[in-house]
Design an enzyme around this catalytic site. Sequence first.
Site, PDB file in Angstrom:
ATOM      1  N   CYS A  71     -66.232  72.634  41.451  1.00 51.63           N
ATOM      2  CA  CYS A  71     -66.943  72.137  40.265  1.00 51.63           C
ATOM      3  C   CYS A  71     -67.636  73.272  39.527  1.00 51.63           C
ATOM      4  CB  CYS A  71     -67.947  71.049  40.658  1.00 51.63           C
ATOM      5  SG  CYS A  71     -69.212  71.581  41.818  1.00 51.63           S
ATOM      6  N   HIS A 369     -73.819  69.593  42.714  1.00 50.73           N
ATOM      7  CA  HIS A 369     -72.642  69.401  41.880  1.00 50.73           C
ATOM      8  C   HIS A 369     -72.908  69.945  40.475  1.00 50.73           C
ATOM      9  CE1 HIS A 369     -68.923  67.684  40.477  1.00 50.73           C
ATOM     10  NE2 HIS A 369     -69.535  66.914  39.589  1.00 50.73           N
TER      11      HIS A 369
END
Length: 387
Positions: A71, A369
């Site tokens: 990510c 994230h």
Amino acid sequence: MPGAGGANAEGSCEALCRTLVSQKGLQGETADISQSVLYTSLMGLLLVADNEEQLILGSGRIGLRNIGNTCFLNAIVQCLSHTRGLRDYCLLKRYRQEKFANQDAKLTEAFSQVLTGLWDENEVESAINPRQLYSVFKEAVPYFSGYSQQDAQEFLRFLLDKLHVEINRRPYVRRPVKEHEQIYARFRWSLKVFFIRCNKLTNHSHLTVMWKKHLERDDSRIVDLFSGQLRSSLHCSVCSHHSNTFDVFCDLSLPIPKRSSGRDVTLKDCLDLFSQEEKLDKENSPMCERCTRHTACTKRLSIQRFPQVIVIHLNRFTTSRWSISKSTVYVSFPLTNLDLGPYGPVDYGPVLYNLYAICNHVGTVNMGHYTACCLDENGWCLYNDSR
């Protein structure tokens, strides 16, 4: 100019130039390109007419597949994909025409291929697989081998540096080991990275000797867009001697002040803290040029040269003897007309930037994230891996 031929476009451009000069929109041959947004836009129009290269793009609203804790890569690539000066340069393969560019530009080719997929006018895919880009990148930077979680700011700095090396317009010169260590010495887990486009290129009438020396060795599209220059001013408390040193930067890593009285922290507060005068005792100060010894002094940072695109990093981590903690203080920031002029030379005037991309991190010190928010012609869009 849609539907216009090359000759008509050229004539229109010349007519517009004469009109602007007559109306003092431009100052003739002495005009500094950095002083006018209109002049910059005009240059873009002339380039399209001269090169006869026009890009037909899709919406760009295509995701990137997460191929194992990637990510951080996906979010940064989406931000760079919306950096038009870099995107168009890669899509038009202009790096292949650079005079001293590395013939084996594997990373640049892989990066350009991903951008080609993201901006495909047919938009066949809903998400692009960045596996080839990541594979080539890990060959160049083995530190990122494996599929553990990585830091987005760290990845951005490595990626821009490696792209620069491949497309450098200057002959390749191996860097000293110490310089590599400075480039790669990074804080882990950057929380938020802002990509902000300047809507007024800055007036820099006297380019410093250090900047000229930098361009003699490092000159690429990456430098054109992202490189700025910091000035560190020292004032000796003993003899009052002033001295300046200059360093090239590709992003500004800003400290976050502690919140007081329940007041929200602003990006201006972070910039003020970054540029405020710092007192150094003689044990931590450099040697005074006049006293020829270490003395107590004050230090202040300012921006000597503003880049076209400035990347601002909010450093949300503080390190103690036993642990690393993350600040969750809310930081507000403007979407348009961020004025960095007060953080440049004295009486420099306004230097305005508009926000167009954010790389954001949610989570803790050890896990989390990354996502990206990017601005296009239709507004803001959230990029969350494949979505």
